[in-house]
Structures are given as C-alpha cells and as structure tokens.
Design a protein around this motif. Sequence first.
Motif, PDB file in Angstrom:
ATOM      1  N   LYS A 391       2.600  -8.054  -4.575  1.00 53.35           N
ATOM      2  CA  LYS A 391       1.188  -8.356  -4.356  1.00 53.35           C
ATOM      3  C   LYS A 391       0.832  -8.294  -2.878  1.00 53.35           C
ATOM      4  N   TYR A 392       1.754  -8.723  -2.031  1.00 55.26           N
ATOM      5  CA  TYR A 392       1.531  -8.680  -0.586  1.00 55.26           C
ATOM      6  C   TYR A 392       1.988  -7.352   0.022  1.00 55.26           C
ATOM      7  N   GLU A 393       2.285  -6.367  -0.854  1.00 56.71           N
ATOM      8  CA  GLU A 393       2.634  -5.009  -0.443  1.00 56.71           C
ATOM      9  C   GLU A 393       3.919  -4.966   0.374  1.00 56.71           C
ATOM     10  N   PHE A 394       4.930  -5.657  -0.118  1.00 59.30           N
ATOM     11  CA  PHE A 394       6.291  -5.572   0.389  1.00 59.30           C
ATOM     12  C   PHE A 394       6.383  -5.885   1.887  1.00 59.30           C
ATOM     13  N   PRO A 395       6.125  -7.126   2.270  1.00 59.95           N
ATOM     14  CA  PRO A 395       6.331  -7.492   3.684  1.00 59.95           C
ATOM     15  C   PRO A 395       7.802  -7.323   4.059  1.00 59.95           C
ATOM     16  N   GLN A 396       8.044  -6.853   5.263  1.00 59.22           N
ATOM     17  CA  GLN A 396       9.401  -6.489   5.674  1.00 59.22           C
ATOM     18  C   GLN A 396      10.359  -7.674   5.626  1.00 59.22           C
ATOM     19  N   LYS A 397       9.909  -8.853   6.026  1.00 59.42           N
ATOM     20  CA  LYS A 397      10.788 -10.028   6.022  1.00 59.42           C
ATOM     21  C   LYS A 397      11.241 -10.361   4.604  1.00 59.42           C
ATOM     22  N   MET A 398      10.321 -10.290   3.669  1.00 59.73           N
ATOM     23  CA  MET A 398      10.661 -10.599   2.290  1.00 59.73           C
ATOM     24  C   MET A 398      11.607  -9.547   1.715  1.00 59.73           C
ATOM     25  N   VAL A 399      11.370  -8.290   2.043  1.00 61.30           N
ATOM     26  CA  VAL A 399      12.247  -7.220   1.574  1.00 61.30           C
ATOM     27  C   VAL A 399      13.658  -7.420   2.115  1.00 61.30           C
ATOM     28  N   THR A 400      13.754  -7.773   3.369  1.00 58.60           N
ATOM     29  CA  THR A 400      15.072  -7.983   3.972  1.00 58.60           C
ATOM     30  C   THR A 400      15.806  -9.148   3.303  1.00 58.60           C
ATOM     31  N   ALA A 424       5.813  -1.138 -13.530  1.00 53.73           N
ATOM     32  CA  ALA A 424       4.427  -0.699 -13.727  1.00 53.73           C
ATOM     33  C   ALA A 424       3.491  -1.365 -12.725  1.00 53.73           C
ATOM     34  N   PHE A 425       3.743  -2.629 -12.432  1.00 51.28           N
ATOM     35  CA  PHE A 425       2.911  -3.330 -11.462  1.00 51.28           C
ATOM     36  C   PHE A 425       3.088  -2.739 -10.062  1.00 51.28           C
ATOM     37  N   ILE A 426       4.304  -2.286  -9.746  1.00 51.66           N
ATOM     38  CA  ILE A 426       4.543  -1.617  -8.464  1.00 51.66           C
ATOM     39  C   ILE A 426       3.681  -0.355  -8.372  1.00 51.66           C
ATOM     40  N   MET A 427       3.634   0.406  -9.469  1.00 51.92           N
ATOM     41  CA  MET A 427       2.829   1.623  -9.474  1.00 51.92           C
ATOM     42  C   MET A 427       1.356   1.310  -9.244  1.00 51.92           C
ATOM     43  N   LYS A 428       0.819   0.300  -9.926  1.00 53.49           N
ATOM     44  CA  LYS A 428      -0.591  -0.043  -9.770  1.00 53.49           C
ATOM     45  C   LYS A 428      -0.905  -0.467  -8.345  1.00 53.49           C
ATOM     46  N   THR A 429      -0.032  -1.296  -7.782  1.00 57.94           N
ATOM     47  CA  THR A 429      -0.261  -1.757  -6.407  1.00 57.94           C
ATOM     48  C   THR A 429      -0.162  -0.609  -5.424  1.00 57.94           C
ATOM     49  N   LEU A 430       0.777   0.287  -5.657  1.00 55.01           N
ATOM     50  CA  LEU A 430       0.957   1.435  -4.760  1.00 55.01           C
ATOM     51  C   LEU A 430      -0.275   2.329  -4.771  1.00 55.01           C
ATOM     52  N   LYS A 431      -0.872   2.537  -5.926  1.00 61.52           N
ATOM     53  CA  LYS A 431      -2.062   3.381  -6.016  1.00 61.52           C
ATOM     54  C   LYS A 431      -3.239   2.787  -5.246  1.00 61.52           C
ATOM     55  N   LYS A 432      -3.340   1.458  -5.234  1.00 60.67           N
ATOM     56  CA  LYS A 432      -4.478   0.813  -4.587  1.00 60.67           C
ATOM     57  C   LYS A 432      -4.251   0.571  -3.096  1.00 60.67           C
ATOM     58  N   SER A 433      -3.021   0.702  -2.651  1.00 64.80           N
ATOM     59  CA  SER A 433      -2.692   0.337  -1.273  1.00 64.80           C
ATOM     60  C   SER A 433      -3.342   1.286  -0.274  1.00 64.80           C
ATOM     61  N   HIS A 434      -3.803   0.700   0.833  1.00 64.36           N
ATOM     62  CA  HIS A 434      -4.333   1.508   1.931  1.00 64.36           C
ATOM     63  C   HIS A 434      -3.226   1.938   2.891  1.00 64.36           C
ATOM     64  N   GLU A 435      -2.061   1.362   2.751  1.00 65.58           N
ATOM     65  CA  GLU A 435      -0.907   1.716   3.578  1.00 65.58           C
ATOM     66  C   GLU A 435       0.204   2.208   2.654  1.00 65.58           C
ATOM     67  N   ILE A 443       9.502   0.340  -0.841  1.00 63.55           N
ATOM     68  CA  ILE A 443       9.911   0.399  -2.243  1.00 63.55           C
ATOM     69  C   ILE A 443      11.235   1.145  -2.372  1.00 63.55           C
ATOM     70  N   VAL A 444      11.321   2.292  -1.714  1.00 64.84           N
ATOM     71  CA  VAL A 444      12.560   3.068  -1.772  1.00 64.84           C
ATOM     72  C   VAL A 444      13.693   2.320  -1.087  1.00 64.84           C
ATOM     73  N   HIS A 445      13.372   1.580  -0.053  1.00 66.64           N
ATOM     74  CA  HIS A 445      14.378   0.758   0.625  1.00 66.64           C
ATOM     75  C   HIS A 445      15.076  -0.164  -0.374  1.00 66.64           C
TER      76      HIS A 445
END
Length: 1330
Positions: A391-400, A424-435, A443-445
């Motif tokens: 939902k927060y578009e994969f913040p780097q700290k959280m991903v790490t 599926a939720f990742i796909m929806k968020t990715l489509k709407k993301s401005h970044e 995501i690939v990380h």
Amino acid sequence: MAAAAAAAVGGQQPSQPELPASGLALDKAATAAHLKAALSRPDNRAGAEELQALLERVLSAERPLAAAAGGEDAAAAGGGGGPGAAEEEALEWCKCLLAGGGGYDEFCAAVRAYDPAALCGLVWTANFVAYRCRTCGISPCMSLCAECFHQGDHTGHDFNMFRSQAGGACDCGDSNVMRESGFCKRHQIKSSSNIPCVPKDLLMMSEFVLPRFIFCLIQYLREGYNEPAADGPSEKDLNKVLQLLEPQISFLEDLTKMGGAMRSVLTQVLTNQQNYKDLTSGLGENACVKKSHEKYLIALKSSGLTYPEDKLVYGVQEPSAGTSSLAVQGFVGATGTLGQVDSSDEDDQDGSQGLGKRKRVKLSSGTKDQSIMDVLKHKSFLEELLFWTIKYEFPQKMVTFLLNMLPDQEYKVAFTKTFVQHYAFIMKTLKKSHESDTMSNRIVHISVQLFSNEELARQVTEECQLLDIMVTVLLYMMESCLIKSELQDEENSLHVVVNCGEALLKNNTYWPLVSDFINILSHQSVAKRFLEDHGLLVTWMNFVSFFQGMNLNKRELNEHVEFESQTYYAAFAAELEACAQPMWGLLSHCKVRETQEYTRNVVRYCLEALQDWFDAINFVDEPAPNQVTFHLPLHRYYAMFLSKAVKCQELDLDSVLPDQEMLMKLMIHPLQIQASLAEIHSNMWVRNGLQIKGQAMTYVQSHFCNSMIDPDIYLLQVCASRLDPDYFISSVFERFKVVDLLTMASQHQNTVLDAEHERSMLEGALTFLVILLSLRLHLGMSDDEILRAEMVAQLCMNDRTHKNPNPKSGIIPGSYSFESVLSAVADFKAPVFEPGGSMQQGMYTPKAEVWDQEFDPVMVILRTVYRRDVQSAMDRYTAFLKQSGKFPGNPWPPYKKRTSLHPSYKGLMRLLHCKTLHIVLFTLLYKILMDHQNLSEHVLCMVLYLIELGLENSAEEESDEEASVGGPERCHDSWFPGSNLVSNMRHFINYVRVRVPETAPEVKRDSPASTSSDNLGSFQNSGTAQVFSLVAERRKKFQEIINRSSSEANQVVRPKTSSKWSAPGSAPQLTTAILEIKESILSLLIKLHHKLSGKQNSYYPPWLDDIEILIQPEIPKYSHGDGITAVERILLKAASQSRMNKRIIEEICRKVTPPVPPKKVTAAEKKTLDKEERRQKARERQQKLLAEFASRQKSFMETAMDVDSPENDIPMEITTAEPQVSEAVYDCVICGQSGPSSEDRPTGLVVLLQASSVLGQCRDNVEPKKLPITEEEQIYPWDTCAAVHDVRLSLLQRYFKDVSTLYKIVLLSAKLMVGYFPPEFYMSFTKMAF
C-alpha cells in the motif's frame, strides 16, 4: 515459552492494573530485570500482566494517531516532549526489556554467538557492486556479495562483477540456488552438532515484547494512511508517515542482523495467527483498536479488495445467479466488466472512448475462484505487514527488513506464500503508481529472492496455485489497455490487441510480473506442471493473442504523417519480454524425447488460438494491402515448438502440422513482413516517417532476431516444404508486387508498383528466396554450428570486442563452446596506444581461412541492421582476396556450400525444381542479356545463386525428361517439359506470346509462320509458341482447387483478385505479341559470359583440355571471383551432372565459333590486356550509370508532373534517354522525397541568416591597414562599417522610437550591401532571401 508469550499477549484482554505514575520514572534496567525475574517463575501470570501494562503505556495505541496528525496535545499524552522524543523513549524501553536489565550491546553480542544460520542473506539496494558466477549458479539470478565471493574458490570460473540495478541479496550458503563448491568458508554447511543451544532465558523477553511492538507498527501504518477522494495519497503524505516510522523499522532491521536465533523469534511472532487475531480483531473494549480495525477494512475496500467475513456487511455484492462461474468478473474500481465473448450490445460500450471491445476470457479450472483478484484475508502480522508495504509502494526500509529475514527457512516459506497471496494486489498497486519504475525494481528485489529457489517455487505452485495466479494476474493487467484491432477487416474485426500507447506498455509497468513468470519457468518441475495443464495453456495463448497484430502500420500514400508515433519501442519490448522470453523458458525443458507430449500440447492450443485469430480478423486468403505488423507471437510460438519437436524430440513433422489450407494461411503474414521490409528499404513507406525504418531495423537487430525474424523464416520454410512449390513461388512474387515485371516484353505496366521501386523490390524478392533456401539455422545445424555461423557473420562485418553473449542476441546464449569457437575463427589484436595517448581496445578479427572458406554473405545479409554493414563485409572480403593474391578484381559474394537438410525438410528443395521458378530465372536472364532496365547486378547475382543452389540440390536421376501427362493443364507446361532444373536448363524456348501495350515495339513485328528452329534442332525441343501467363493467375487456380478440396465445403471462399491493388484510372490497353527467343538457360549463361567479359566467344569449356575436371568440379580457382567466375562454375556443375548438358554446351560454343585452344600470352601482354579490359569495363559502367540516372529522372518527372491526373496510366515507352533540359529538383527535409517546384506543388526554400562581423570590417578608405605602434593609434579606425553603423544607430535612437529605428536599420543595411559588394552578389543574395 512462545506459547506462554502468546497466552500472555493474546486472549481476552484483562483489565490492566494501573501503575503508579512514578513507575515509569524508575530505572529502566531495574524494571526490565524485575520483569524478567517475574516471567522466569513457573507461575508467571502476574509478571506477564505487569509487562503488558507497561507496554500499553510505553507503546500506546493512541500515539500513532498523534504522530501522524502532528498534534501537540496528543504528543503530550505520550508523556514526552513531542512525538520524536516519545518514540525514542519507547525504543529505549524496548531495548532494555529485550536485554532483561543488562546492557543492550552485550545482549546483541550474546545472541549473535548462537547464530545457527548457514546462509549469508546480506541485502543490498541499487548500485551495489556484486558478483555472479555462472559456473557455481543453479539459478541464473544467483548473486554473491563481494566478501563471500572473495572468500570462496572461483578460480577459472565464468563469473562477472556487476552493479545491481534493482537490489538483491547474497545467496551464499543456499544449496537450492548455487552449488556447495562455491560457498565461502563462513557459510559452509554446518553440522547440527556444532551449533550450541540457545539458553532458555536469553530470548524470553523478546517473545513477550516483539508482538506488541509489531502491532504498534501496524497501527502506525493503519492510522497514517488516509484514503483521499482522488487517485491515492500524495507522495508527500506517504513520505511523512514513512519518515515517522523509520526508527521502528530500523530497530527491527537491527534485530534481524543478530543472527538466526533472533530471526527465529521474529518468525514465530510474525506468523503466529492467534497473536494477530487477539491484538488486531477490534473485538475488545479498546476504542483505539476498534477504530484502527475499521480503517484497515476501509483500506481493503478502497483497494478493490474484500474481507471474506465482511462481504455482506460492507456492501460487496455476491455474483448474480446468471453469471458464469468460469467468467472472469470485474473488481471494484475497474473500468469495465469482463465475461465470455458474445455479440451483445455491451461489446460496443467502450467504442466511443477508443478503448475497443473488451474480450472476455475463460480461465483455467484452477482459477475459477474470484478471490484471486478481489478477496484478501490476513491471518498474521506478516500478511498485514506485507499488505501495508504494498500500500505504501514498497518503502526501501520495509523491503530491507523483510528480505533480511529470508535466511530463516520457515519465514521464507511463509513469506513466499504471503507474497503469492498478495500478487493481484501488487499488480493493482503497480498500475496506479506514479513511481512505477522505482516500485518495479523493489518488487523484483523481493520476488527474485523467492522464486529463484526451485524447491520453494514448486511448493508454492502446488499449495498456492502460483501458476494460475500469475497467468490470471497478467491477463487482467493487459485487459485494462485493450483496443479493437484494425488488421485485415477494420470494421468487422472481433480481435483485440494491447494499445502500445498506454502507459502500462510505454513504461514497461508489466516488467516485474513478467520477470517473475520467466523466473519460475526456468525451474523444470514448475515448467512441467505448466505444460501439462491444458487450462493454463489455453489461458496463456489467450494472453499471447493480445499481442498478435499489435502496433499496426498503415502505409501513408498521400501526405506525410503529421506525428511520428514512437510506440514501436513499447511493442517490441512487450513481445520480447512478455511473449518470447517465457517461450524460450518453456523450450529449454523440451529437449528430450520424453517431453514430446508437452510440445504436442503447446502446438495444439497454439493452432487453435491461430484459427480463432484468423476467424476474428475475417481472414480468408489474402492480406489487406498497405498494412503490416511486425508482431506475430502466436506464429513464432508455433514455429519454435515445431523446430524443437523435430530437432530434439524426434517427432514426425507431419504429425504436428495442420492441413494445406491452414498452412497457406500461416505463411501469409510472415511473408507480408518480408515483403514490407523490402518496401521500407525501397522508400515506399517514406511518408510514414523514420519510425517505420526503426521498426524494420529492430526486427532484425541482434537482441530481437532470435525471437522474430528467425522463427518467421523457419515457419515459411516449413510451409514451403509442404505446399505446392509453384503456389509458394507465385505467392512470393505477388507479395513483393513484381509479378508484372516478370515479362519478356520490352514494356510492361505495373499496376501496383511505381517504376522507381521495381528494381529494389525485385532484388528484395530474390534475396528473400536465397535466404529461405540457404538458411539452415533450424533445418539441421547443431548448436555449435549455429554459434560458429553467427560469430563468423558478426566478425566479417567488423572487428569485435570480447563480450559475454547477450541472452537475447543472435549468438546462442549459455554455450560452453563460446571460447573454443572464438579462438578457432578469430585472431586477437592486442590493445594499442593511439598517438593522442588513449588506448584502443583489443579486438577480434577473422582468420584468413574464415574469409577463404566460411564467409557467408547470406548470413551477413540476414544479420545486418544497416545496408552499409553488408558493404563493409564485402570490402573486407575484397581486401583479403587482393592481399592473398586469390583475386585481383572486384569479387562477387562467394557461393558457400550448405550443410545437409534434416530429412523432415527435404521438401523445401522442391522450390528449386518447380517450373514457375525456372520461368522466372529464364525471364530474368533474358532481360539482363537484352539490357532491360530495372535489372541490376544484384539481381543477376541472386539469379545465378538460385541456379547454383538448384544444381547443388538436384535429384539423383533425371526423371522429369518427359512432359507431364494427365491432370489439369497448367499455364507453364509449354515452357518446360519437366520440373528438374538440370534438364530444364538445356530446354530451348523458341517463341513466347506476351501481353504488351499497344505502343510496344513488339506489336509491329509479324508473327512467324513457323516455329521451327535453325540447325540446333538436333539437341533442342522445338515447341509451339509459348503462352506466358502471369504467375498470379496460376496461383488463383491453385487456391480454388485447395478450397474445393477442403473438408469445410460450406465455407465461403472469397475469390482471389488483385483489384484492390490496382492503380486508379482506366486499365491499360494490352494486345498479344509473339517474341522470338530461341534460347535456353545454358545458351543464355554462355552469352552472359561473353557480355560480362566484354569479349566475343569468351567461354571455352575447360573439360575439353582436362576431362578430370568434371569428376571434381569443386576447384579452388572457382571459389572466389566475379560474375564470370560464377557463370563458369555453374556451367561446369551443369556439365558434370548431365552428359546431355555437357554436349549441348559444347554444341553452343562450336556453333558460335570453332573451339580454339587458349592462346598463351606473355606477362607484359597480359598486363596490357588487363589494363585495357579495366578501362573498357569502367567506361561501360559509367555509360550504364548515366543512362540509369537519365531514365530515373525522366520517369520521376513524368510521375511528379502528372501525379494527380487520372489519365496517367498510359504505359511509358522504355527507350534510350533523350537529351533534355534539366529542371531543378529539390529535396524535402521532412518526407525525404525529391521533386520540382511548380504552381500546383510549390517548394519553399528557407535561408538561415546569422549575425556576422565580416561586413563591419569593410572600410571606405582603400589604403591598407597598419599595425598600431603607439597608444594613440588604433587597429580599428573609425571609417569601418561597424563604426558608421554605431553612430547612425545612436543618432536614430535619440530622435525616433525603436520600431522606426529598426525599419531604418534594415534599409541602411541594404544600401551598405549594395555599396560594398558587387551587383552579382547582391542579386544572388536577394534571390536566396526571397
């Protein structure tokens, strides 16, 4: 202990005892020690309640609201001097509690001592330098940190150092990803006996504190996310919340670095479902928890998701009774509803918006559940934590933090399942993301760490339906950008394709999902399940069909296109990444005979998808004119699986081929692409701008050729091997629009092609036939032979540096023979210093024997992006021949003997032995000999190449001597008696009846009374006047025969006509004329030898002096040379294969002149003769070039002046160019076309005027300038134009306005020009300006 912690934290929340206010003021260490001692007792309920009360105050659920809102009152409620101070205080309490009263640093060191992890797991972000060893790697995505790489033994391995683009993690110690021999010393597999047991009380406090801490973090995430009315929260709001959370996430990240013991505790906390249920359900008395849970449900709903238990409560409707359970239905927030394909009015709902018809797709049996797309239920902290991370578009700290936990195997399995659950939720968020770029990398990380492990991928495939989810998500993603296809039948087409102008494709937003799919297909066990699942294959073919025919190009015939779209970049990238790469992944698992069934499945459903596509676009038998798409992924899937079936699986080709009618349909669109390439290179698409040339070059470029042009050529080869050869050859020349040119008359009328394009299109058609009949990439060559051929072609064009072969390049990827083949075909030139001081990189150059024996011009033509690369290869070849003394002149491309064909493709050689091709070759040889226009040296080269190919692949016995008897009469039966090229070469054609314009010179000739021949009757067949019918007419008859014999007799067949290809205006008046020919292919070749050599009676049969030459016709002196050498080589091969041909060649030479032994000449005489011969050839070339330019200018002028006249269809007389007054022709910088300027079509000239100080240096005084020698003297006297201009300008500005001043300056400048320059200059300048 974990159960005790769960019981203490979970369950019905008891009333918390109120601690005195001074309790928080007590020493933290003493409080932590006291609580640890209380929890260590057998009855620790009191201690647990006391700890819970403390955590309630320290980690207050109300504080996140205050921190997110930034309110001062709420901050005061936290008991600190503001949100920052309060959170810092809370973290200090947590550290003290975890340490149990001791020092936190000592606690960390103690925990690290019990690290049982054998994996490195070091996580890095973008731009980190890492290593990849292909020798040690099992997965292609394996990577190592620098420390692990240097501490491991990789001597002599194939490795490389790279800068990470998306981030990654070290795989050292993971035997599922890399071989154990590559592990470093620190991560060698440890024995369980060497791992000490963790003391019971060391991590006891962690098990009690961490659940509450993670719950507090989730509350921060819930409260901080406010769903606005617009698209989504602004980036500023998200960053603000994430900035507040940074200390908490950093604290969790530090915990993961303590080693395996602490990661094990975190895993238990994150995956414990009871803890999560008790703390987050919102069913207790705590109002703050209830409100937090409500915000969580609102966030789910706003994301198009539904909490299963709350479907009806929160207004999410169940599917209606009439809805099919197989149909994929739209989710909340989508733009439309998808269902099964039908013809209802709903299909046109989006037509007015340009979105086209939505195609409804049936999914496989494993994806019937609608919950894949719109139902999500969280059962643990880990699941909701990932939800908010997305939902927060994969913040780097959280991903790490999430990745740092991966060395724990239990966590890795749980996290992978959670990731798949949220796909599926990742796909929806990715489509709407401005970044989307940043989000894609992160995501690939994550996904590359999860799906590179084959055992884990297989597990989630079986337990979580990973393949079904991925294919369904990709299908949904592409369905959001579909438009109606305009290919073939624009009005009635039912096919939909992706819109390449959408941001989804232009920004490669789909890339992370496709990358994951490619990654899991690299595992054999997963790919096996995919190939066995018929439902998945059907769904995947539906997905691939979305790219079939995308980015359609329509040729501009009148005006230049106003805007050049660059969508072709997105189209080529989409086909390569979303279609071709998964195809190569599947093909890598179909290498043995036991996998035949997999190939049969793919071929079956691919053919079904192709038939549906043909039906959807209403295709019958002929493509729409002036249209081309370079994207046919369904054709290429079918072609590559056919190739693999024959090459590796020993399948019978005929068992996986469709009927004749389907084969004819399959060949049309790939053939249309080859014809369009020739049109583009002939500048017929110039009005479409530069982007169409970009598409043509990308189609053959090294990154795309393996997946595009190579499968297309192979599919055409397969079709040609099974279809009637006359039909195929006719189709080729019809698609290249040169049918009208294939007449022996001096004049012809081409209704579909301008005269200026005929030559290049004929060259393109012949070159295509040579490539089709010469290429062996998929017809019998081994991988090492392909690698060698690709490498030789690249080296012959230019010297190359040493590069690792790109996985998508023309050079075969992953071949272990790369270095050995490179050393066998090339020499290395060491780096050298240039005069300027810079160093030139070391290069590889072809060996001499490569030029001598392996240079293949056909392969070079196939692999060149620019035409100059072909010329570069020929220049280098010419230089080699001159340096080695093998040939001093200008050589022709050498003929390279081909490898043997696989038995399944022997039918391809029937093209070389069909009458239609022989008629074309005979006609072109005759026209070249008669110096007809539009026939270049390249045409002759290709004609001779085809004849030589036919001789190399002739039948063992000449069984075609007799004329065919029975069956329907064909138009070409009167040309040649059989279909064997060897026998047809000696067959004489006496007369040919042709259709010519009434103005043609052939009309004035009287028809001969007799068709008898001269004294050659003893060795030729004297026939009646030949009827030359256009090959397209014969092609129509064959098409009708095939359609009548089709099993679907009731199918409506559109008769094949060329009406829609005809030029506007009345048809030309044609009449019949009879031409006297009296030639055979052999006689034409001998006369051609005379013409090329510039000498009469130049050919002398070499076997008259040495009969042994017929036994071994492969003589080195014929390997390299010009056209004369090529003709001699062909005649020698024809004589060696047939005694009748040998006798006829001797008779022809004897009739022309008696055989005379070759005269011996001295070296001086030979030098003089060679010099005169070169001069004569130069004069002939010059005259031919001037005549060609004059002819082109005349034809262009006639076309340009009458371009809009409907009466201009009268055929032009092709005569010698007469001297005429040349008219100025201007080149258009926009469309690239040239033409004169007229009143109807005026041409505007633009002059660039720039400021210059040259005029300002002019002086009134004629005395020469003197250098100043004193301070008073100046080098710039006051009598210059510049000085006078400055004085006048200042004077004018003093008394007049600026506008008036500028007008006056212009007049003064004009006067100055007249005064200082001659009148001729002024007049020429005036003409240039106006």
